[in-house]
Design a protein around this motif. Sequence first.
Motif, PDB file in Angstrom:
ATOM      1  N   GLU A  12      47.579  34.687  36.549  1.00  0.00           N
ATOM      2  CA  GLU A  12      49.008  34.439  36.744  1.00  0.00           C
ATOM      3  C   GLU A  12      49.545  35.529  37.653  1.00  0.00           C
ATOM      4  N   GLU A  13      50.753  35.402  38.099  1.00  0.00           N
ATOM      5  CA  GLU A  13      51.300  36.380  39.032  1.00  0.00           C
ATOM      6  C   GLU A  13      51.223  37.795  38.448  1.00  0.00           C
ATOM      7  N   GLY A  14      50.476  38.654  39.135  1.00  0.00           N
ATOM      8  CA  GLY A  14      50.367  40.053  38.742  1.00  0.00           C
ATOM      9  C   GLY A  14      49.343  40.360  37.677  1.00  0.00           C
ATOM     10  N   TYR A  15      48.560  39.365  37.245  1.00  0.00           N
ATOM     11  CA  TYR A  15      47.609  39.600  36.145  1.00  0.00           C
ATOM     12  C   TYR A  15      46.400  38.673  36.253  1.00  0.00           C
ATOM     13  N   ALA A  16      45.238  39.208  35.903  1.00  0.00           N
ATOM     14  CA  ALA A  16      44.018  38.399  35.840  1.00  0.00           C
ATOM     15  C   ALA A  16      43.136  38.922  34.713  1.00  0.00           C
ATOM     16  N   GLU A  17      42.341  38.024  34.177  1.00  0.00           N
ATOM     17  CA  GLU A  17      41.404  38.389  33.111  1.00  0.00           C
ATOM     18  C   GLU A  17      40.101  37.627  33.316  1.00  0.00           C
ATOM     19  N   LEU A  18      39.000  38.367  33.367  1.00  0.00           N
ATOM     20  CA  LEU A  18      37.663  37.802  33.498  1.00  0.00           C
ATOM     21  C   LEU A  18      36.839  38.140  32.264  1.00  0.00           C
ATOM     22  N   SER A  19      35.868  37.293  31.944  1.00  0.00           N
ATOM     23  CA  SER A  19      34.943  37.632  30.868  1.00  0.00           C
ATOM     24  C   SER A  19      33.527  37.249  31.288  1.00  0.00           C
ATOM     25  N   LEU A  20      32.562  37.835  30.602  1.00  0.00           N
ATOM     26  CA  LEU A  20      31.163  37.665  30.974  1.00  0.00           C
ATOM     27  C   LEU A  20      30.293  37.909  29.752  1.00  0.00           C
ATOM     28  N   GLU A  21      29.408  36.976  29.460  1.00  0.00           N
ATOM     29  CA  GLU A  21      28.447  37.179  28.383  1.00  0.00           C
ATOM     30  C   GLU A  21      27.426  38.232  28.817  1.00  0.00           C
ATOM     31  N   ILE A  22      27.150  39.184  27.942  1.00  0.00           N
ATOM     32  CA  ILE A  22      26.149  40.213  28.244  1.00  0.00           C
ATOM     33  C   ILE A  22      24.777  39.659  27.874  1.00  0.00           C
ATOM     34  N   LYS A  23      24.127  39.070  28.881  1.00  0.00           N
ATOM     35  CA  LYS A  23      22.785  38.509  28.691  1.00  0.00           C
ATOM     36  C   LYS A  23      21.751  39.614  28.861  1.00  0.00           C
ATOM     37  N   ILE A  59      40.395  43.162  39.632  1.00  0.00           N
ATOM     38  CA  ILE A  59      41.544  43.718  40.367  1.00  0.00           C
ATOM     39  C   ILE A  59      41.814  42.910  41.633  1.00  0.00           C
ATOM     40  N   THR A  60      40.764  42.346  42.226  1.00  0.00           N
ATOM     41  CA  THR A  60      40.977  41.522  43.419  1.00  0.00           C
ATOM     42  C   THR A  60      41.701  40.231  43.056  1.00  0.00           C
ATOM     43  N   PHE A  61      41.370  39.628  41.935  1.00  0.00           N
ATOM     44  CA  PHE A  61      42.109  38.441  41.486  1.00  0.00           C
ATOM     45  C   PHE A  61      43.568  38.787  41.205  1.00  0.00           C
ATOM     46  N   ALA A  62      43.808  39.900  40.537  1.00  0.00           N
ATOM     47  CA  ALA A  62      45.194  40.301  40.266  1.00  0.00           C
ATOM     48  C   ALA A  62      45.938  40.499  41.579  1.00  0.00           C
ATOM     49  N   GLY A  63      45.315  41.203  42.532  1.00  0.00           N
ATOM     50  CA  GLY A  63      45.943  41.409  43.832  1.00  0.00           C
ATOM     51  C   GLY A  63      46.189  40.114  44.567  1.00  0.00           C
ATOM     52  N   ALA A  64      45.231  39.198  44.516  1.00  0.00           N
ATOM     53  CA  ALA A  64      45.374  37.901  45.182  1.00  0.00           C
ATOM     54  C   ALA A  64      46.533  37.098  44.624  1.00  0.00           C
ATOM     55  N   SER A  65      46.851  37.322  43.373  1.00  0.00           N
ATOM     56  CA  SER A  65      47.953  36.560  42.758  1.00  0.00           C
ATOM     57  C   SER A  65      49.302  36.885  43.394  1.00  0.00           C
ATOM     58  N   VAL A  66      49.401  38.028  44.065  1.00  0.00           N
ATOM     59  CA  VAL A  66      50.658  38.395  44.736  1.00  0.00           C
ATOM     60  C   VAL A  66      50.525  38.462  46.255  1.00  0.00           C
ATOM     61  N   LEU A  67      49.295  38.602  46.777  1.00  0.00           N
ATOM     62  CA  LEU A  67      49.092  38.740  48.218  1.00  0.00           C
ATOM     63  C   LEU A  67      48.534  37.503  48.897  1.00  0.00           C
ATOM     64  N   GLY A  68      47.857  36.652  48.161  1.00  0.00           N
ATOM     65  CA  GLY A  68      47.097  35.577  48.769  1.00  0.00           C
ATOM     66  C   GLY A  68      45.689  36.061  49.032  1.00  0.00           C
ATOM     67  N   ALA A  69      45.040  35.493  50.044  1.00  0.00           N
ATOM     68  CA  ALA A  69      43.658  35.849  50.351  1.00  0.00           C
ATOM     69  C   ALA A  69      43.549  37.349  50.623  1.00  0.00           C
TER      70      ALA A  69
END
Length: 138
Positions: free
Chosen positions: A31-42, A65-75
Motif C-alpha cells: 500500500e502507499e508507503g508500506y510493503a511486507e514480504l515473507s519467505l519460507e526458510i527452506k 524497501i524497493t517495494f515500499a519506495g515504488a509505492s510512492v515513486l513508481g518504477a
Amino acid sequence: MQLDATLKVGKEILAQQPFSTLLGAELEKFEEGYAELSLEIKEDLKQNNGFAHGGVVSYMADNCITFAGASVLGACVTSEYKINYVRPSIGDRLIAKANVLHAGKRQSTCECKVFVRDGGEEKLVAVALGTISKIQAS
C-alpha cells in the motif's frame, strides 16, 4: 508514472522477478508507503549453522524497501542500503516490513525490519535503511 499501490499489482510485479520466484518470496501487503514480504526458510536457504543465510535476509530487506519506495515513486531501483543483523534467523519464515520515511520526486528513504517467525512468535533479526531511486523514462 505513479504505481498503483495495490496488492494485486504488487504481486504481479513480484511474479516478474525470477530471483524472487526462485526463493519463494510472497508479497503480503502493498500500500502507499508500506510493503511486507515473507519467505519460507527452506533447507536450501540456510547456511552451514542451520539458520537463514545472511544473503537471504539481505534480499528480503532490499526487495521490501524497493517495494515500499515504488509505492510512492513508481518504477524504481535500490541505489544504496545498509543492513544490521541482530540475531540468527532460526525459525520457519522470514517476514520483512518496510515503510517510507521520506519521499521526494526522484528518491525515497525507506527502512525495513526483518523478523523470523519461530512458532507463533516474531523475533527481529535485521534492520535496514536504504535510498530508493525512481527510474527515469528514456
